[in-house]
Design a protein around this motif. Structure first.
Motif, mmCIF file in Angstrom:
data_model
loop_
_atom_site.group_PDB
_atom_site.id
_atom_site.type_symbol
_atom_site.label_atom_id
_atom_site.label_comp_id
_atom_site.label_asym_id
_atom_site.label_seq_id
_atom_site.Cartn_x
_atom_site.Cartn_y
_atom_site.Cartn_z
ATOM 1 N N GLN A 87 -3.538 4.797 -1.841
ATOM 2 C CA GLN A 87 -4.547 5.241 -0.884
ATOM 3 C C GLN A 87 -4.353 6.701 -0.502
ATOM 4 O O GLN A 87 -3.325 7.079 0.048
ATOM 5 C CB GLN A 87 -4.456 4.379 0.387
ATOM 6 N N THR A 144 0.834 -1.197 0.000
ATOM 7 C CA THR A 144 0.000 0.000 0.000
ATOM 8 C C THR A 144 0.867 1.244 0.000
ATOM 9 O O THR A 144 1.811 1.349 0.792
ATOM 10 C CB THR A 144 -0.920 0.031 1.236
ATOM 11 N N THR A 163 -2.119 -3.092 -11.443
ATOM 12 C CA THR A 163 -3.022 -4.241 -11.468
ATOM 13 C C THR A 163 -2.281 -5.552 -11.228
ATOM 14 O O THR A 163 -2.651 -6.344 -10.353
ATOM 15 C CB THR A 163 -3.743 -4.312 -12.823
ATOM 16 N N GLN A 188 -0.910 -5.984 -7.813
ATOM 17 C CA GLN A 188 -1.978 -5.880 -6.817
ATOM 18 C C GLN A 188 -1.639 -4.852 -5.733
ATOM 19 O O GLN A 188 -1.793 -5.088 -4.543
ATOM 20 C CB GLN A 188 -2.241 -7.250 -6.194
ATOM 21 N N LYS A 189 -1.192 -3.671 -6.162
ATOM 22 C CA LYS A 189 -0.833 -2.624 -5.215
ATOM 23 C C LYS A 189 -2.020 -1.696 -4.969
ATOM 24 O O LYS A 189 -2.965 -1.641 -5.750
ATOM 25 C CB LYS A 189 0.361 -1.830 -5.748
ATOM 26 N N ARG A 190 -1.935 -0.961 -3.882
ATOM 27 C CA ARG A 190 -2.988 -0.009 -3.522
ATOM 28 C C ARG A 190 -2.407 1.387 -3.444
ATOM 29 O O ARG A 190 -1.351 1.592 -2.850
ATOM 30 C CB ARG A 190 -3.606 -0.365 -2.167
#
Length: 381
Positions: A317, A288, A310, A313-315
């Motif tokens: 925020q 994240t 994608t 699979q990172k965020r």
């Protein structure tokens, strides 16, 4: 632009791309649900400098700056029952009513009253509470204006604190410290054993650093071009320090054996869209990246590899005010300070008189402060 003061006394006055100045203003008496406060200390946050540069657009000018403050209640209006004259308080730079849909959903840092923050009109009755000597309405920063020895604010922005806490450290939890710690432990959800990278270690970044350490981070990597700030971060407990994001990438990769930082927290003074991809690159798979820095509100350009976002699979925020509840978090953090679990004293690099406000911001921009604080005296009132 203009900035701050109180009750027919001197105050800071701001203009776009011009220095702060000291001016006379008039502050109205508290009406229903309002509180009048004698300010004792105000933090000098980078966000107020964004008023000078125009990165944060206000509804008009003049502007009364300052949004990180602590003081003593001197008068309360009708309808105020949780605050009394003589109480020591910290101002929450985002009001928190506890009743709107956002507050009821647990997002009190996103209270619906926040829609008025840059308008300058009081929550209570929609009027201008602050005026220049010639009667021109003055817009207080986030409906506060802590660069003034007096202020009148809505009760939803007032948080009662332990009177034993020094004002010069108490004011820091009105914005910077709460924002930084919350970015780590709430928005970033740092957990024991995480490797954390913090980009920018001024006041907010040093808060994030302490939050990550308290949450049990294994390694805390900090990135800052200013040697003084890197050295200070190491004293606060950072394990590694780097002057730029590229040397940090190499260092983090070596220490983590290529896994990179589980959590990255971006707390730079000014956010630029072209840097976002670098911040994601230093973040691990499934990791994240928390962004709490402020960019120019008109800026829409961001450099970001969407495929890697994608596939890895990172965020990414965003967060404001630490993603928490100011009426809960402010007293809690000050109780941690009192218990010796949170170092606020060493975050205050220098204290200034009100008339030294431009010196304080010069020191901030030139990397000499973690946090500068204005201390008010009887001469200001």
């Amino acid at each position: 632009m203009e900035g701050a003061c109180g009750e027919d006394k001197r105050c800071s006055h701001l203009g776009v791309q011009s220095p702060w100045s000291i001016e006379e203003i008039e502050i109205g008496d508290p009406v229903k649900d309002e509180v009048k406060i004698q300010m004792e200390a105000s933090g000098m946050c980078h966000s107020d400098h964004h008023l000078v540069t125009g990165d944060i657009p206000m509804a008009g000018f003049p502007v009364l700056g300052g949004h990180e403050g602590a003081g003593i209640v001197v008068e309360v209006g009708p309808g105020v029952d949780h605050i009394a004259v003589g109480d020591h308080v910290v101002l929450s730079f985002i009001p928190s009513c506890g009743e709107c849909p956002s507050c009821q959903a647990g997002m009190r840092n996103l209270c619906d009253l926040g829609m008025y923050l840059l308008t300058g009109t009081a929550v209570s009755d929609g009027t201008n509470r602050v005026h220049a000597a010639d009667g021109t309405p003055v817009i207080p920063m986030t409906l506060l204006g802590t660069f003034s020895p007096y202020m009148v604010v809505h009760k939803s922005s007032v948080v009662k604190i332990d009177p034993s806490i020094p004002f010069e450290v108490a004011c820091l939890v009105g914005c910077g410290v709460t924002t930084g710690i919350g970015a780590a432990v709430r928005s970033g959800d740092v957990r024991p054993g995480d490797d954390v990278c913090i980009v920018g270690v001024g006041g907010v970044g040093t808060g994030a650093l302490q939050g990550a350490l308290n949450a049990g981070a294994r390694n805390v990597f900090v990135v800052d071009p200013v040697e003084f700030k890197r050295d200070n971060a190491l004293k606060f407990g950072a394990t590694h320090a780097y002057p730029d994001i590229f040397s940090a990438m190499a260092g983090v990769a070596e220490v983590t054996e290529g896994r990179m930082a589980t959590k990255t927290i971006v707390t730079v003074g000014e956010l630029h869209g072209e840097d976002i991809d670098n911040y994601l690159n230093i973040t691990s798979k499934g990791g994240t990246c928390v962004v709490t820095a402020v960019a120019n509100m008109a800026s829409l350009d961001v450099k970001l590899n969407l495929s890697m976002l994608t596939l890895m699979q990172k965020r990414l925020q965003g967060t404001i005010f630490g993603g928490g509840n100011p009426h809960h978090d402010i007293p809690l953090l000050l109780s941690m300070y009192k218990a010796g679990k949170l170092n606020l004293d060493d975050m205050v690099t220098r204290q200034y008189k009100l008339e030294q406000i431009n010196d304080g911001y010069r020191d901030m921009l030139e990397g000499r402060n973690i946090r500068g604080v204005i201390r008010y005296t009887d001469a200001d009132r």
